[in-house]
Design an enzyme around this catalytic site. Structure first.
Site, mmCIF file in Angstrom:
data_model
loop_
_atom_site.group_PDB
_atom_site.id
_atom_site.type_symbol
_atom_site.label_atom_id
_atom_site.label_comp_id
_atom_site.label_asym_id
_atom_site.label_seq_id
_atom_site.Cartn_x
_atom_site.Cartn_y
_atom_site.Cartn_z
ATOM 1 N N ILE A 12 4.103 -0.665 7.934
ATOM 2 C CA ILE A 12 5.090 -1.673 7.536
ATOM 3 C C ILE A 12 6.387 -1.045 6.996
ATOM 4 O O ILE A 12 7.484 -1.497 7.334
ATOM 5 C CB ILE A 12 4.466 -2.593 6.466
ATOM 6 N N CYS B 176 -7.042 -23.797 -23.255
ATOM 7 C CA CYS B 176 -5.894 -24.608 -23.689
ATOM 8 C C CYS B 176 -4.679 -24.437 -22.788
ATOM 9 O O CYS B 176 -3.682 -25.130 -22.957
ATOM 10 C CB CYS B 176 -5.532 -24.289 -25.149
ATOM 11 N N HIS C 118 -0.531 -16.843 -5.109
ATOM 12 C CA HIS C 118 -1.750 -16.445 -5.832
ATOM 13 C C HIS C 118 -1.443 -16.012 -7.265
ATOM 14 O O HIS C 118 -2.244 -15.322 -7.885
ATOM 15 C CB HIS C 118 -2.487 -15.335 -5.064
ATOM 16 N N THR D 229 0.842 -1.219 0.000
ATOM 17 C CA THR D 229 0.000 0.000 0.000
ATOM 18 C C THR D 229 0.868 1.256 0.000
ATOM 19 O O THR D 229 0.504 2.258 -0.618
ATOM 20 C CB THR D 229 -0.974 0.035 1.204
ATOM 21 N N ASP E 170 1.888 -8.495 -7.563
ATOM 22 C CA ASP E 170 2.396 -7.250 -8.143
ATOM 23 C C ASP E 170 3.875 -7.264 -8.522
ATOM 24 O O ASP E 170 4.382 -6.287 -9.084
ATOM 25 C CB ASP E 170 2.119 -6.071 -7.189
HETATM 26 P P1 NAD Z 1 -5.927 -7.820 2.636
HETATM 27 O O1 NAD Z 1 -6.369 -6.661 1.797
HETATM 28 O O2 NAD Z 1 -6.977 -8.805 3.053
HETATM 29 O O3 NAD Z 1 -5.272 -7.276 3.994
HETATM 30 C C1 NAD Z 1 -4.247 -6.320 3.974
HETATM 31 C C2 NAD Z 1 -3.958 -5.961 5.419
HETATM 32 O O4 NAD Z 1 -2.837 -5.093 5.432
HETATM 33 C C3 NAD Z 1 -5.113 -5.213 6.105
HETATM 34 O O5 NAD Z 1 -5.445 -5.887 7.308
HETATM 35 C C4 NAD Z 1 -4.538 -3.805 6.386
HETATM 36 O O6 NAD Z 1 -4.962 -3.285 7.632
HETATM 37 C C5 NAD Z 1 -3.050 -4.054 6.375
HETATM 38 N N1 NAD Z 1 -2.255 -2.906 5.921
HETATM 39 C C6 NAD Z 1 -2.424 -2.211 4.765
HETATM 40 N N2 NAD Z 1 -1.446 -1.290 4.619
HETATM 41 C C7 NAD Z 1 -0.662 -1.391 5.735
HETATM 42 C C8 NAD Z 1 0.509 -0.711 6.166
HETATM 43 N N3 NAD Z 1 1.096 0.246 5.409
HETATM 44 N N4 NAD Z 1 1.062 -1.073 7.367
HETATM 45 C C9 NAD Z 1 0.492 -2.050 8.144
HETATM 46 N N5 NAD Z 1 -0.609 -2.738 7.750
HETATM 47 C C10 NAD Z 1 -1.172 -2.416 6.567
HETATM 48 O O7 NAD Z 1 -4.720 -8.504 1.903
HETATM 49 P P2 NAD Z 1 -4.293 -10.029 1.826
HETATM 50 O O8 NAD Z 1 -4.364 -10.663 3.161
HETATM 51 O O9 NAD Z 1 -3.015 -10.019 1.081
HETATM 52 O O10 NAD Z 1 -5.410 -10.721 0.923
HETATM 53 C C11 NAD Z 1 -5.802 -10.093 -0.261
HETATM 54 C C12 NAD Z 1 -5.718 -10.932 -1.513
HETATM 55 O O11 NAD Z 1 -5.777 -10.002 -2.563
HETATM 56 C C13 NAD Z 1 -4.428 -11.640 -1.705
HETATM 57 O O12 NAD Z 1 -4.734 -12.948 -1.961
HETATM 58 C C14 NAD Z 1 -3.765 -11.027 -2.935
HETATM 59 O O13 NAD Z 1 -3.623 -12.014 -3.944
HETATM 60 C C15 NAD Z 1 -4.714 -10.029 -3.475
HETATM 61 N N6 NAD Z 1 -4.209 -8.633 -3.624
HETATM 62 C C16 NAD Z 1 -2.934 -8.390 -4.026
HETATM 63 C C17 NAD Z 1 -2.477 -7.094 -4.147
HETATM 64 C C18 NAD Z 1 -1.062 -6.868 -4.590
HETATM 65 O O14 NAD Z 1 -0.521 -7.695 -5.332
HETATM 66 N N7 NAD Z 1 -0.415 -5.810 -4.122
HETATM 67 C C19 NAD Z 1 -3.317 -6.007 -3.860
HETATM 68 C C20 NAD Z 1 -4.640 -6.287 -3.454
HETATM 69 C C21 NAD Z 1 -5.062 -7.599 -3.326
#
Ligand code: NAD
Length: 259
Positions: A239, A133, A122, A27, A105
């Site tokens: 983070i 195919c 994932h 993020t 990503d």
């Molecule tokens: P999620 O969205 O369920 O959870 C993300 C967690 O990170 C949240 O609880 C949030 O509070 C926390 N968070 C966000 N920014 C933060 C920061 N800067 N510091 C501390 N905490 C922070 O994500 P997930 O558990 O990875 O599950 C989501 C699914 O979506 C995954 O399977 C993934 O494949 C996919 N996804 C991937 C991306 C990517 O590739 N960047 C983005 C969105 C979703």
């Protein structure tokens, strides 16, 4: 800060660290998560349909919307942040067993982690798969077709439905990839779960597997997770700030050579 010092000490002593990352580590690179306060689904719960296999395969409007999202994806312009870079330090220190990432990503590789240490459970946004195919092509080639006017491009080999090679809801994980993740979870002294809500299975249960095999469990996430009770330490600071503080090349090397 006490908890941070404790985690830094565990990391400094560890020779095998397995990292599990989720959308929260990216993020701060400008890539939104799904379930955080500014998450894609928090804002629009209906968006989950775009990531559900059955809807994708049966509804061309879902596919058209999914291609638009892929085209505009923040990953194409994003850069790794200090959180990703701190994990490169772990590898440089010789401590990294593996990164199990739910992210699609490519940021860990872009930051400088070795391809063979990154387990993309994932899948990846950088590849496209034909659902008939199985042909694999580069996402960039398919997005060029979308830009040129094909709203829902079909497989050039067989005419089948194309989809990013990412795991949607209702789609199984690749068995070999899951096995590699399980092996890494049970072969570490410290298991760091970073930026994941730990709500997607079977990945979340890797925490249990690591704990059963004696690893210290550290959860780094802004919001609570269902696994917090099982953690030896929980850190909730951003983070990209906390990871560079607890993973420092000098500290880790000094502590190991002193022991
Ligand atoms: P999620 O969205 O369920 O959870 C993300 C967690 O990170 C949240 O609880 C949030 O509070 C926390 N968070 C966000 N920014 C933060 C920061 N800067 N510091 C501390 N905490 C922070 O994500 P997930 O558990 O990875 O599950 C989501 C699914 O979506 C995954 O399977 C993934 O494949 C996919 N996804 C991937 C991306 C990517 O590739 N960047 C983005 C969105 C979703």
């Amino acid at each position: 800060m006490e908890a941070e010092r404790q985690v830094a000490a565990w990391l400094a002593e560890a020779t095998k660290v397995t990292v599990l990352t989720g959308a929260g580590i990216s993020t701060d690179s400008g890539i939104p998560d799904f379930r955080g306060p500014n998450g894609l689904w928090t804002a629009d719960p209906g968006a989950q349909r775009l990531f559900t296999l059955r809807d994708y395969l049966t509804d061309s409007q879902v596919r058209i919307a999914a291609w638009k999202i892929r085209q505009a994806h923040a990953a194409w312009t994003a850069r790794p942040n200090p959180g990703h870079e701190a994990i490169v330090e772990l590898e440089n220190n010789g401590q990294l067993r593996a990164i199990i990432t739910q992210n699609i990503d490519g940021m860990h590789q872009l930051a400088g982690n070795s391809e063979d240490l990154v387990i993309e459970v994932h899948g990846s946004l950088y590849e496209v798969e034909c659902m008939s195919c199985g042909a694999l092509t580069a996402m960039s080639d398919t997005l060029e077709r979308v830009t040129a006017g094909e709203a829902d491009p079909a497989c050039l080999r067989c005419g089948g439905i194309l989809k990013a090679r990412t795991v949607s809801f209702g789609q199984p994980l690749e068995p070999a990839v899951l096995q590699a993740a399980q092996a890494a979870a049970q072969d570490c002294q410290v298991f760091l779960a970073i930026g994941t809500s730990l709500t997607v299975q079977p990945v979340a249960s890797l925490v249990d597997r690591a704990a059963q095999h004696g690893a210290k469990i550290v959860i780094i996430n802004a919001e609570p997770t269902p696994y917090d009770q099982k953690a030896d330490a929980r850190l909730s600071s951003p983070i990209s700030e906390v990871l560079p503080r607890i993973i420092s090349s000098g500290e880790a090397t000094d502590a190991r050579s002193a022991s």
